[in-house]
Write an enzyme that holds these catalytic residues in place. Structure first.
Site, short mmCIF file in Angstrom:
data_model
loop_
_atom_site.label_atom_id
_atom_site.label_comp_id
_atom_site.label_asym_id
_atom_site.label_seq_id
_atom_site.Cartn_x
_atom_site.Cartn_y
_atom_site.Cartn_z
CD GLU A 1 -2.50 1.73 0.27
OE1 GLU A 1 -2.37 2.90 -0.14
OE2 GLU A 1 -3.28 0.89 -0.25
N GLY B 1 -7.59 2.42 2.33
CA GLY B 1 -7.87 3.03 1.04
C GLY B 1 -8.69 4.31 1.14
CG HIS C 1 -46.18 -1.24 15.22
ND1 HIS C 1 -46.33 -0.47 14.09
CD2 HIS C 1 -46.89 -0.63 16.21
CE1 HIS C 1 -47.10 0.57 14.39
NE2 HIS C 1 -47.46 0.49 15.68
#
Length: 484
Positions: A54, A60, A462
């Site tokens: 890297e 990244g 719910h």
């Protein structure tokens, strides 16, 4: 080992001048983004010797300059906005926003995760090299580090070099007047006025966040609405909400020129008829999209050519035209998504280890972290029809969802698409708070080929937003209780 492409395997006798670079490895992974580091870890877990190279930062772009820091900024903006807009609930507050401290907190989140990536790689037995890798021939790569250069021989390679921002000619970011998304996430002070060039997903996420922080935002977009890759009803909801937050839009215009002016910028826009306008701001944020970074690893040395869209062609396991070299993530084609890259990394690692594995991009969820969020998976109605299905569609507006009412987020919907003949779920589009979380249920339904009755017949808690998925599926069967 021979010098040319006829070489058959890694050499054990490469002379290295850079510390920490092994002479050879079974699997070379180039790029430690969400594709590369996942591929490296999975390959190591499968018993392979792995070296991960890297050149910037582990994790990244997604972890360091994109997905994670932008969501941290969005969270901070949401907290600030909610604290100052709740008078109708009987809650009043005066706040101050220290963008520098917000940025420090965001950086702490990033640091925690990047450190975690390195730890996970080392724990799996991956050799980590901080440097730049470029292919020399079929089984060798030159590794450049701060200590010097070395030649690394490999048996297999996985290329995961990611993508970078597209630069508009004449609007190359300088970090002061013209910003890219990475620059915007590193600001120590909040701009009073900001011109955002581009109303795609990055532009809309950052436009909304800065507007919530109190910045006057003007977004310039060549198309006639925000998020041009989505259906009109999705774009409309996001645009209308952004307008409520104070974002001003200039559609059908392009950024034509700019100049420094009064400690800021003066951006000139032009419409299709040639009419121009000038927009003054502290800075301009240029977010015209991203392009694959295919030119960093010297793929030409392997005879790998790009397709007409600039991507590396691959097969269902990520193999390139060279059977021992794989390409994953943003360089391997749309969609450019971190989770797609991770998925492809696991597939490539499994293929190298000799395990059966294949890519299935039909079940690839995507999300935009606007307000409300947008998330999709599978096919739209039109895509289903084009694929030969007779689509049936069910829709549940959030105005009829109790949980949406309690969190004041009724401008959205869930739409489920299915095959009329079999009722198999083909896709869904969700515009709602936490749509990025809700879409997981749809992705699972697609993965297991669930039908409408399964979604509609599954009891949902719910009151929750997820009930809208159940209701949309029921609506597609003409059995909805809470919508008509």
């Amino acid at each position: 080992m021979e010098e040319g492409t006829g070489s058959t395997g890694p050499s054990k006798a490469s002379a290295n001048t850079a510390d920490g670079v092994p002479a050879s490895t079974e699997v070379l992974v180039i790029g430690a983004g969400p594709g590369g580091y996942v591929a490296a870890i999975r390959a190591a877990q499968l018993g392979l010797e792995v070296t991960l190279v890297e050149k910037d930062a582990y994790g990244g772009t997604c972890l360091n300059d994109g997905c994670i820091p932008s969501k941290a900024l969005i969270h901070g903006a949401d907290v600030a906005h909610e604290a100052t807009t709740a008078e109708h609930l009987g809650i009043s507050a005066e706040i101050s926003i220290d963008v520098d401290r917000l940025t420090d907190w965001k950086d702490s989140v990033v640091d925690q995760l990047t450190g975690g990536v390195e730890s996970l790689c080392r724990a799996a037995g991956v050799t980590l090299v901080d440097g730049h890798a470029a292919f020399v021939d079929d089984h060798r790569a030159r590794i450049s580090t701060d200590d010097g250069e070395a030649t690394l021989s490999f048996e297999y390679a996985i290329v995961a070099t990611g993508s970078r921002p597209i630069e508009i000619p004449g609007f190359e970011p300088d970090g002061e007047y013209l910003l890219d998304s990475s620059d915007a996430l590193e600001l120590s002070t909040r701009p009073d006025e900001l011109v955002v060039i581009g109303a795609g997903y990055i532009g809309m996420e950052l436009s909304t966040a800065f507007a919530k922080l109190g910045t006057d935002v003007t977004a310039v977009e060549m198309f006639d609405d925000v998020l041009p890759m989505y259906d009109d009803d999705i774009s409309r909801v996001v645009r209308e909400q952004a307008v409520e937050y104070g974002v001003e839009f200039r559609f059908g215009e392009r950024a034509a020129d700019w100049e420094p002016a009064d400690d800021g910028v003066l951006v000139t826009t032009e419409d299709e008829d040639g009419a121009t306008a000038q927009l003054a701001a502290d800075a301009a944020l240029v977010v015209a999209g991203r392009e694959p970074a295919t030119d960093t690893a010297n793929l030409e040395a392997l005879g790998i050519e790009l397709d007409e869209d600039g991507f590396v062609p691959t097969d269902a396991q990520g193999r390139t035209v060279r059977d021992h070299v794989f390409a994953i993530g943003d360089i391997a084609g749309e969609p450019m998504l971190a989770h797609k890259a991770s998925y492809e990394g696991e597939i490539a690692a499994a293929a190298i280890a000799g395990q059966p594995a294949a890519l299935d991009h039909e079940v690839m969820p995507a999300a935009v972290f606007t307000d409300p969020e947008v998330a999709t998976a599978g096919l739209t109605r039109d895509e289903a029809a084009d694929a030969g299905y007779d689509p049936v569609v069910g829709r549940m507006p959030l105005q009829a969802n109790g949980r949406a009412l309690t969190v004041e987020a009724t401008d959205g919907f869930v739409r489920v698409v299915a095959d009329a003949a079999t009722e198999r779920v083909l896709g869904a589009q969700i515009v709602a708070p936490n749509a990025s979380e809700l879409i997981g249920e749809i992705a699972l339904a697609l993965e297991v080929s669930a039908d409408l009755s399964t979604l509609a017949g599954t009891v949902h808690t719910h009151p929750t937003l997820s009930e809208a998925i159940m209701e949309a599926a029921a609506d597609a069967r003409d059995e909805a209780i809470h919508t008509r």
